[in-house]
Design a protein around this motif. Structure first.
Motif, PDB file in Angstrom:
ATOM      1  N   GLU A  10       0.824  -1.195   0.000  1.00  0.00           N
ATOM      2  CA  GLU A  10       0.000   0.000   0.000  1.00  0.00           C
ATOM      3  C   GLU A  10       0.865   1.254   0.000  1.00  0.00           C
ATOM      4  O   GLU A  10       1.929   1.289   0.632  1.00  0.00           O
ATOM      5  CB  GLU A  10      -0.932   0.011   1.214  1.00  0.00           C
ATOM      6  N   VAL A  11       0.404   2.267  -0.696  1.00  0.00           N
ATOM      7  CA  VAL A  11       1.096   3.545  -0.753  1.00  0.00           C
ATOM      8  C   VAL A  11       0.976   4.241   0.596  1.00  0.00           C
ATOM      9  O   VAL A  11      -0.113   4.315   1.173  1.00  0.00           O
ATOM     10  CB  VAL A  11       0.496   4.427  -1.874  1.00  0.00           C
ATOM     11  N   ALA A  12       2.100   4.770   1.100  1.00  0.00           N
ATOM     12  CA  ALA A  12       2.096   5.463   2.388  1.00  0.00           C
ATOM     13  C   ALA A  12       1.749   6.945   2.242  1.00  0.00           C
ATOM     14  O   ALA A  12       1.109   7.531   3.115  1.00  0.00           O
ATOM     15  CB  ALA A  12       3.457   5.314   3.068  1.00  0.00           C
ATOM     16  N   ASP A  13       2.168   7.546   1.155  1.00  0.00           N
ATOM     17  CA  ASP A  13       1.927   8.973   0.921  1.00  0.00           C
ATOM     18  C   ASP A  13       2.296   9.262  -0.536  1.00  0.00           C
ATOM     19  O   ASP A  13       2.825   8.394  -1.233  1.00  0.00           O
ATOM     20  CB  ASP A  13       2.763   9.829   1.874  1.00  0.00           C
ATOM     21  N   GLY A  14       2.027  10.481  -0.978  1.00  0.00           N
ATOM     22  CA  GLY A  14       2.419  10.817  -2.340  1.00  0.00           C
ATOM     23  C   GLY A  14       1.818  12.134  -2.797  1.00  0.00           C
ATOM     24  O   GLY A  14       0.931  12.705  -2.152  1.00  0.00           O
ATOM     25  N   THR A  15       2.325  12.624  -3.916  1.00  0.00           N
ATOM     26  CA  THR A  15       1.837  13.870  -4.507  1.00  0.00           C
ATOM     27  C   THR A  15       1.609  13.684  -5.998  1.00  0.00           C
ATOM     28  O   THR A  15       2.278  12.884  -6.652  1.00  0.00           O
ATOM     29  CB  THR A  15       2.839  15.023  -4.305  1.00  0.00           C
ATOM     30  N   LEU A  16       0.650  14.428  -6.523  1.00  0.00           N
ATOM     31  CA  LEU A  16       0.382  14.476  -7.953  1.00  0.00           C
ATOM     32  C   LEU A  16       0.436  15.938  -8.392  1.00  0.00           C
ATOM     33  O   LEU A  16      -0.319  16.772  -7.878  1.00  0.00           O
ATOM     34  CB  LEU A  16      -0.981  13.864  -8.279  1.00  0.00           C
ATOM     35  N   GLY A  17       1.331  16.246  -9.310  1.00  0.00           N
ATOM     36  CA  GLY A  17       1.439  17.597  -9.844  1.00  0.00           C
ATOM     37  C   GLY A  17       0.844  17.661 -11.237  1.00  0.00           C
ATOM     38  O   GLY A  17       1.202  16.874 -12.120  1.00  0.00           O
ATOM     39  N   TRP A  18      -0.106  18.568 -11.431  1.00  0.00           N
ATOM     40  CA  TRP A  18      -0.788  18.669 -12.729  1.00  0.00           C
ATOM     41  C   TRP A  18      -1.374  20.065 -12.873  1.00  0.00           C
ATOM     42  O   TRP A  18      -2.003  20.581 -11.944  1.00  0.00           O
ATOM     43  CB  TRP A  18      -1.898  17.624 -12.822  1.00  0.00           C
ATOM     44  N   GLY A  19      -1.199  20.660 -14.029  1.00  0.00           N
ATOM     45  CA  GLY A  19      -1.731  21.993 -14.258  1.00  0.00           C
ATOM     46  C   GLY A  19      -3.029  22.014 -15.024  1.00  0.00           C
ATOM     47  O   GLY A  19      -3.492  23.085 -15.413  1.00  0.00           O
ATOM     48  N   VAL A  20      -3.637  20.852 -15.277  1.00  0.00           N
ATOM     49  CA  VAL A  20      -4.822  20.691 -16.127  1.00  0.00           C
ATOM     50  C   VAL A  20      -4.448  21.115 -17.558  1.00  0.00           C
ATOM     51  O   VAL A  20      -4.137  20.289 -18.383  1.00  0.00           O
ATOM     52  CB  VAL A  20      -6.038  21.480 -15.613  1.00  0.00           C
ATOM     53  N   LYS A  21      -4.479  22.412 -17.857  1.00  0.00           N
ATOM     54  CA  LYS A  21      -3.984  22.933 -19.127  1.00  0.00           C
ATOM     55  C   LYS A  21      -3.669  24.414 -18.936  1.00  0.00           C
ATOM     56  O   LYS A  21      -4.524  25.192 -18.497  1.00  0.00           O
ATOM     57  CB  LYS A  21      -4.995  22.742 -20.259  1.00  0.00           C
ATOM     58  N   GLN A  22      -2.449  24.799 -19.274  1.00  0.00           N
ATOM     59  CA  GLN A  22      -1.987  26.158 -19.009  1.00  0.00           C
ATOM     60  C   GLN A  22      -2.883  27.198 -19.665  1.00  0.00           C
ATOM     61  O   GLN A  22      -3.225  28.221 -19.061  1.00  0.00           O
ATOM     62  CB  GLN A  22      -0.534  26.315 -19.484  1.00  0.00           C
ATOM     63  N   THR A  23      -3.297  26.952 -20.908  1.00  0.00           N
ATOM     64  CA  THR A  23      -4.124  27.935 -21.601  1.00  0.00           C
ATOM     65  C   THR A  23      -5.500  28.064 -20.948  1.00  0.00           C
ATOM     66  O   THR A  23      -6.100  29.140 -20.966  1.00  0.00           O
ATOM     67  CB  THR A  23      -4.290  27.555 -23.080  1.00  0.00           C
ATOM     68  N   PHE A  24      -6.007  26.980 -20.366  1.00  0.00           N
ATOM     69  CA  PHE A  24      -7.298  27.042 -19.689  1.00  0.00           C
ATOM     70  C   PHE A  24      -7.174  27.860 -18.408  1.00  0.00           C
ATOM     71  O   PHE A  24      -8.047  28.694 -18.107  1.00  0.00           O
ATOM     72  CB  PHE A  24      -7.792  25.623 -19.381  1.00  0.00           C
TER      73      PHE A  24
END
Length: 503
Positions: free
Chosen positions: A258-272
């Motif tokens: 099982e994952v203990a922790d974590g991060t997800l980085g995402w900008g969706v879409k810069q122009t939006f």
């Protein structure tokens, strides 16, 4: 407007037989005839999408039409021009090719029709040119502008001539309708020979070595410029190899769990993001639930990951806490755009996967909408110091994701890349938050906002209409009825359709 004079292409009468020559035997051909510095070439293809945001803009309000053998890839994709003929310079090791086929981009709503013909690629000059005819009826009476061999983009030429980086020129911006295109990154360019050489495959292989043996001096100069670009792609490989020992010891501790922790980085879409806080939508972007946004209307970081992993099978499933809300087009306290993404979940299996989220659009909640297809740079999910990291994961908008965004972007549109980091144990150290598409150091806290009335984060007050909007939509879209159309595109679409998206 600067217009370059058309260049004549001196082709030998042997062009018809030159189709048998492949790029691998060109050095030999130059060596056998000392007086012939140029070798004729034929049957090449050039594939280039100009710029994806430009295709989205034209596809949203108008049409593309190809002719003369040129084609466009499905999903409003890149364009391919055919029957390329030209010459190879055996002294400078450069090619000059002209291609058949035409392309017309047209929008009656915005009053433009742009025709491209005689597309050329000159590796010595490092540029793409074309003959262009533009008819502008936005001001009433038609106004026609024409140019021969107009430089559209500079090219970072490589030996393989595949996926070469391009940079749009000022002339491209002038003809395509946005001065801010000057200096902007264009789509990658690929130039290939369509028909394989008719000569036996064994003969080209020894030719370069034979040439070097017979003529040591020229071959030394030939090797340096042609092999230099090839040093870049293999660079990342040794890094992973040299770190094999520590990563092996780290993954031995736990290969599944099982994952203990974590991060997800995402900008969706810069122009939006830029559009939402720009002067058209006049909205704001708000993060909550522990999510953060990088400074300058940057990308988002979602935290507190839960899920499972299997490094032997290269599988990962991780859900992340936090939410982001996009709000704009306010009228008397009612918003035409009110979109919230929460409960983001990423899956990877052998390098491919999905990115899903709960989507709330104008009060209608749909859970588990698959927003994007994911493609990692590598299928390997080996852990290092009990942390699995997958940076720069390509994200492509799905049909369900397109509906979630009110069909403002078509399915197949490239979204901002995704950065994933998950800890396999409580003591593992995660890298700092952030992702591609925005700088790190977010706004933090449980709720923070960028934008609002009077704020134009992501835009500026000069450099053409494109820079002012903070988006990739060219300037004509913001004039008169076109400006209304853009406002409807990202705002009122939500209010009128209120579609319930499906996973």
């Amino acid at each position: 407007m600067p217009v370059r004079r058309r260049r004549s292409t001196a082709l030998a009468a042997a062009v018809a037989t030159a189709a048998a020559l492949g790029a691998t035997v060109l050095v030999t051909a130059g060596a056998t005839t000392a007086t012939a510095a140029e070798v004729p070439l034929a049957d090449y293809e050039l594939t280039w999408g100009i710029k994806q945001s430009y295709r989205n803009y034209v596809g949203m309000f108008g049409t593309f039409t190809t002719s003369g053998g040129a084609t466009q890839a499905a999903g409003n994709g890149a364009f391919t021009f055919v029957d390329g003929t030209g010459t190879y310079d055996t002294t400078g090791h450069t090619v000059d090719l002209a291609f058949k086929g035409g392309l017309v981009s047209k929008s009656a709503a915005h009053g433009f029709e742009i025709t491209l013909t005689d597309v050329r690629f000159d590796s010595k000059a490092g540029e793409i040119t074309a003959d262009i005819r533009k008819v502008d009826t936005s001001a009433g009476a038609p106004r026609t502008t024409e140019g021969d061999d107009v430089p559209l983009a500079t090219v970072a030429v490589t030996r393989a001539m595949k996926d070469m980086a391009t940079t749009l020129t000022a002339e491209a911006g002038e003809y395509l309708g946005s001065a801010s295109y000057a200096g902007a990154a264009g789509d990658p360019l690929t130039v290939v020979q369509k028909t394989p050489p008719s000569t036996p495959p064994a003969s080209p292989s020894p030719s370069p070595s034979q040439t070097r043996t017979q003529e040591p001096s020229p071959s030394a100069s030939q090797t340096a410029p042609t092999e230099r670009p090839e040093t870049e792609p293999p660079a990342p490989t040794p890094t992973k190899t040299t770190e094999a020992s520590p990563s092996a010891s780290a993954t031995e501790a736990a290969t599944k769990g099982e994952v203990a922790d974590g991060t997800l980085g995402w900008g969706v879409k810069q122009t939006f993001r830029a559009y939402v806080v720009g002067p058209v939508a006049k909205g704001r972007v708000t993060v909550s639930g522990g999510a953060t946004q990088a400074a300058g209307n940057g990308a988002f970081t979602f935290k507190d990951a839960t899920g499972t992993y299997d490094t032997d099978a290269d599988r990962l499933t991780a859900s992340f806490a936090g939410a982001v809300n996009f709000k704009g087009h306010e009228t008397n306290g009612t918003y035409g755009l009110d979109l919230t993404l929460s409960n983001l979940k990423a899956t990877l299996d052998g390098g491919s996967g999905k990115l899903s989220a709960d989507v709330n659009s104008l009060g209608t909640l749909t859970e588990g909408v698959v927003l994007a297809d994911l493609k990692a740079k590598s299928a390997d999910l080996a852990a290092e110091q009990d942390v699995i990291t997958a940076d720069g994961v390509a994200a492509t908008l799905t049909a369900a994701g397109a509906k979630a965004f009110g069909d403002f972007y078509p399915a197949g549109t490239a979204l901002d890349t995704v950065d994933l980091s998950v800890a396999l144990s409580d003591g593992a150290q995660l890298p700092d938050g952030g992702s591609s598409g925005g700088s790190t150091g977010g706004t933090g806290g449980t709720a923070s906002t960028i934008g609002g009335t009077g704020t134009t984060t992501g835009g500026s007050t000069g450099g053409g209409a494109l820079a002012t909007t903070g988006s990739d939509i060219p300037g004509p879209a913001l004039a008169g009825a076109a400006g209304v159309a853009v406002a409807i595109g990202a705002g009122a679409v939500y209010a009128t359709r209120r579609r319930r998206t499906q996973q």
